[in-house]
Write a protein that holds these residues in place. Structure first.
Motif, PDB file in Angstrom:
ATOM      1  N   ASN A   1     -45.502 -36.857 -23.096  1.00  0.00           N
ATOM      2  CA  ASN A   1     -46.339 -37.990 -22.701  1.00  0.00           C
ATOM      3  C   ASN A   1     -46.401 -38.102 -21.182  1.00  0.00           C
ATOM      4  O   ASN A   1     -45.419 -37.863 -20.486  1.00  0.00           O
ATOM      5  CB  ASN A   1     -45.793 -39.289 -23.296  1.00  0.00           C
ATOM      6  CG  ASN A   1     -45.861 -39.296 -24.808  1.00  0.00           C
ATOM      7  OD1 ASN A   1     -46.757 -38.699 -25.406  1.00  0.00           O
ATOM      8  ND2 ASN A   1     -44.911 -39.967 -25.447  1.00  0.00           N
ATOM      9  N   ARG A   2     -47.575 -38.471 -20.685  1.00  0.00           N
ATOM     10  CA  ARG A   2     -47.792 -38.585 -19.233  1.00  0.00           C
ATOM     11  C   ARG A   2     -48.288 -39.982 -18.899  1.00  0.00           C
ATOM     12  O   ARG A   2     -48.911 -40.652 -19.710  1.00  0.00           O
ATOM     13  CB  ARG A   2     -48.851 -37.576 -18.767  1.00  0.00           C
ATOM     14  CG  ARG A   2     -48.583 -36.148 -19.204  1.00  0.00           C
ATOM     15  CD  ARG A   2     -47.555 -35.470 -18.339  1.00  0.00           C
ATOM     16  NE  ARG A   2     -47.112 -34.217 -18.935  1.00  0.00           N
ATOM     17  CZ  ARG A   2     -46.182 -33.440 -18.409  1.00  0.00           C
ATOM     18  NH1 ARG A   2     -45.605 -33.793 -17.281  1.00  0.00           N
ATOM     19  NH2 ARG A   2     -45.836 -32.333 -19.011  1.00  0.00           N
ATOM     20  N   ASP A   3     -48.032 -40.388 -17.652  1.00  0.00           N
ATOM     21  CA  ASP A   3     -48.625 -41.631 -17.158  1.00  0.00           C
ATOM     22  C   ASP A   3     -48.937 -41.459 -15.679  1.00  0.00           C
ATOM     23  O   ASP A   3     -48.753 -40.384 -15.118  1.00  0.00           O
ATOM     24  CB  ASP A   3     -47.697 -42.827 -17.396  1.00  0.00           C
ATOM     25  CG  ASP A   3     -46.326 -42.637 -16.753  1.00  0.00           C
ATOM     26  OD1 ASP A   3     -46.271 -42.049 -15.656  1.00  0.00           O
ATOM     27  OD2 ASP A   3     -45.333 -43.086 -17.328  1.00  0.00           O
ATOM     28  N   THR A   4     -49.434 -42.495 -15.060  1.00  0.00           N
ATOM     29  CA  THR A   4     -49.853 -42.409 -13.664  1.00  0.00           C
ATOM     30  C   THR A   4     -48.745 -42.847 -12.704  1.00  0.00           C
ATOM     31  O   THR A   4     -48.969 -42.960 -11.516  1.00  0.00           O
ATOM     32  CB  THR A   4     -51.084 -43.296 -13.414  1.00  0.00           C
ATOM     33  OG1 THR A   4     -50.763 -44.627 -13.815  1.00  0.00           O
ATOM     34  CG2 THR A   4     -52.280 -42.787 -14.197  1.00  0.00           C
ATOM     35  N   SER A   5     -47.550 -43.121 -13.228  1.00  0.00           N
ATOM     36  CA  SER A   5     -46.467 -43.605 -12.387  1.00  0.00           C
ATOM     37  C   SER A   5     -45.719 -42.444 -11.740  1.00  0.00           C
ATOM     38  O   SER A   5     -46.216 -41.334 -11.629  1.00  0.00           O
ATOM     39  CB  SER A   5     -45.506 -44.463 -13.221  1.00  0.00           C
ATOM     40  OG  SER A   5     -44.844 -43.640 -14.161  1.00  0.00           O
TER      41      SER A   5
END
Length: 612
Positions: free
Chosen positions: A238-242
């Motif tokens: 999973n990826r996020d913008t943080s």
């Protein structure tokens, strides 16, 4: 910055048939297990093979395994008649006595050599007494690299005989959460699909491959001699913008940074294509095909240039132009008409590519040069060090240079050094039917820049791996590891600063991403740090000279010995029962064949027992 996805490739049992070999009923591989554990993208693979000598006489049995070139062997042991024989990792100078003696005797076991695109081959042998058994156990470690939005764990099984107890166990543990897991490849077809069990639960995944002897004969390319094909486990997290995924343990940390949902940055790219005589035939044809596909993928807000070279330089246009429909059609016509001829002036060609980019500064864009060549410089400036110095001067750290070396005759070390000096990577393109796909595949990795001038900052961190990256591309990942000063997690503050299009961005969302792994993972996090540090020190050593070079080399050697990694600076002495040959394992260089050597009294020809 290399974004290549690392493939962990395990070659299954390979029996080389020869008229001198005994009937297979006289000996057999009765158990063969592959256990691969991937924790936060770091794969530790243990291959265990058990063999029984059914004959009335002692026989020398050979263990042969192929492992990824980017992996470090960290352990090898044999269990014979209740005794354990461990390989010992030493500095190459400490192992020189065995090496020198082997050379003087004219013996070479071919213990390790480069094979194919991504593999090295390890092999050793031991004498097994009549009606006795031997267990071989090999461990190697590797950091998986993300490419085009996924990791791949690839197992190629070719036993050439059905194995009664054949098992592949893969366990993936990702604290960030696993986005998807798929199983592909020829070994997932037909009846063999029924031998695969896949389980995925949030942060963990399991894949079991337990084919029966009958099932091992029924896949594509399989038959009475067993399996012959691939099992590929594909996954991403999973990826996020943080700030990304940060793991800490006692005194160490690993940071995986791969932000999503960022706007692509328009790029300025110059293709510098070798059209010298050695590029004739299929090489030139495949280059033209790949170039046309690449041009089709340029976005309209990209700008590009295209030059070819032999002893002279041939411009499609002397300046970069916009990738609109009219210009692309004109460039493709130019590409279709590239003809091989002449000698090779790499110096002038790369300097001209740099001039074109320097003459086209564009705010909010990312610039790159891609060089494709298949040979050494043979005209113009031919001194390799002067070429590297000239290129470094003209690029001046403003953009990366990616060097693609086509075929086996290319001076890959020269291209690798020139790339590293200019924030890029070198990649070998193998002469094969899919060379055009290899070229296109590399371009796809750098086709979508998302960030430039990436700086990873760690207040309270020390002994850091690489922290500055010229560009970050979609589908890739930046990994940094280091030590936490005084093991004080309270003062450890990570941050990433970069340029996104034409604005500065800062990633510093630590609360949701920092995670203490606990004692179970202390060794794991340390080994990721050691692995990355050794890899990067070896690259740094390539660029230095004099006392600086020796200091970096010493540091890399000390770490290799501490963590028992077989690297270009160390050797593994494979210990055996008294009276047997002693194998000395050396890690081969890219593109070369570095063989291990044996010392001692020669034995009769071995019964070959190749494995994975």
């Amino acid at each position: 910055m290399e974004r290549a996805v690392v493939q962990v490739t395990l070659f299954g049992l390979l029996l080389v048939l020869a008229s001198t070999l005994p009937n297979k009923d006289d000996w057999n591989i009765y158990s063969f297990h592959i256990n691969s554990t991937v924790t936060s993208r770091y794969a530790t693979t243990v291959i265990t093979s058990r063999v029984a000598n059914r004959m009335d006489d002692s026989k020398e049995i050979e263990f042969q395994v192929r492992i990824p070139k980017n992996a470090f062997i960290s352990k090898f042991r044999m269990f014979i008649d209740g005794q354990v024989y461990d390989g010992v990792v030493k500095g190459k100078e400490k192992a020189q006595q065995q090496y020198t003696e082997a050379v003087s005797l004219g013996q070479s076991a071919g213990l390790v050599s480069s094979v194919g695109r991504t593999l090295e081959e390890f092999k050793t042998s031991v004498t097994v007494a009549a009606h006795k058994k031997v267990t071989f156990e090999l461990t190697y470690e590797e950091l998986l690299k993300r490419k085009l939005g996924k990791y791949e764990l690839q197992i190629h099984a070719r036993p050439m005989q059905p194995v009664k107890d054949f098992k592949v166990d893969v366990y993936i543990n990702e604290k960030a959460g696993i986005n998807f897991v798929e199983v592909k490849g020829g070994l997932s077809t037909k009846a063999l699909a029924n031998a695969i069990t896949r389980t995925h639960a949030d942060k963990q995944a399991w894949v079991y491959f337990y084919p029966t002897e009958d099932q091992q004969k029924t896949c594509d390319g399989c038959g009475e001699q067993g399996m012959n094909g691939d099992l590929v486990i594909v996954y991403d997290v999973n990826r996020d913008t943080s700030l990304g995924d940060i793991k800490t343990s006692t005194g160490y940390f690993v940071h995986h940074f791969a932000p999503s949902s960022l706007s692509r940055i328009p790029k300025n790219v110059v293709f510098v294509i070798d059209q010298s005589g050695s590029m004739s035939g299929r090489k030139m044809q495949q280059t033209r095909i790949a170039l046309i596909h690449i041009l089709n993928d340029l976005a309209e807000d990209d700008h590009f240039g295209l030059i070819t070279f032999d002893s002279s330089i041939f411009h499609w246009k002397r300046e970069l132009v916009q990738a609109n429909k009219k210009n692309l059609e004109s460039a493709k016509t130019f590409a279709r008409n590239i003809q091989d001829r002449g000698t090779t002036d790499i110096n002038a060609a790369v300097l001209e590519g740099a001039r074109m980019l320097n003459a086209h500064p564009r705010e909010g864009s990312a610039s790159i040069i891609i060089l494709l060549t298949d040979g050494d410089p043979t005209s113009g400036e031919t001194n390799l060090e002067r070429i590297q110095s000239n290129v470094r001067r003209d690029i001046a750290d403003k953009f990366p240079l990616y060097c693609l070396g086509f075929g086996h005759d290319v001076n890959f070390e020269f291209l690798e050094k020139m790339s590293l000096q200019n924030n890029g990577v070198a990649r070998r393109i193998y002469e094969d039917s899919d060379a055009d796909l290899q070229l296109k595949g590399f371009y796809d990795e750098v086709a979508t820049p998302l960030l430039t001038d990436v700086t990873m900052i760690y207040n309270g961190g020390t002994n850091l791996t690489q922290t500055n990256f010229s560009q970050y591309y979609n589908g890739s990942e930046i990994v940094v590891a280091g030590q936490i000063t005084d093991n004080d997690i309270e003062t450890f503050t990570p941050q990433v600063v970069a340029i996104s299009r034409d604005r500065k961005v800062t990633f510093s969302d630590t609360n949701a991403t920092m995670e203490y792994t606990g004692t179970d993972f202390d060794s794991h996090v340390q080994r990721v740090w050691a692995y990355l540090t050794v890899k990067q020190l070896l690259e740094k050593e390539l660029l230095l000279s004099g006392p600086e070079k020796e200091n970096v080399k010493k540091e890399a050697l000390e770490l290799s010995l501490k963590y028992s990694f077989v690297t270009p600076l160390t050797s593994m002495v494979v210990t055996k029962p008294l009276g047997e040959k002693t194998d000395v394992l050396h890690k081969p260089k890219e593109g070369g064949t570095t063989q291990g050597h044996s010392t001692g009294v020669p034995l009769p020809p071995p019964v070959q027992h190749p494995c994975v």
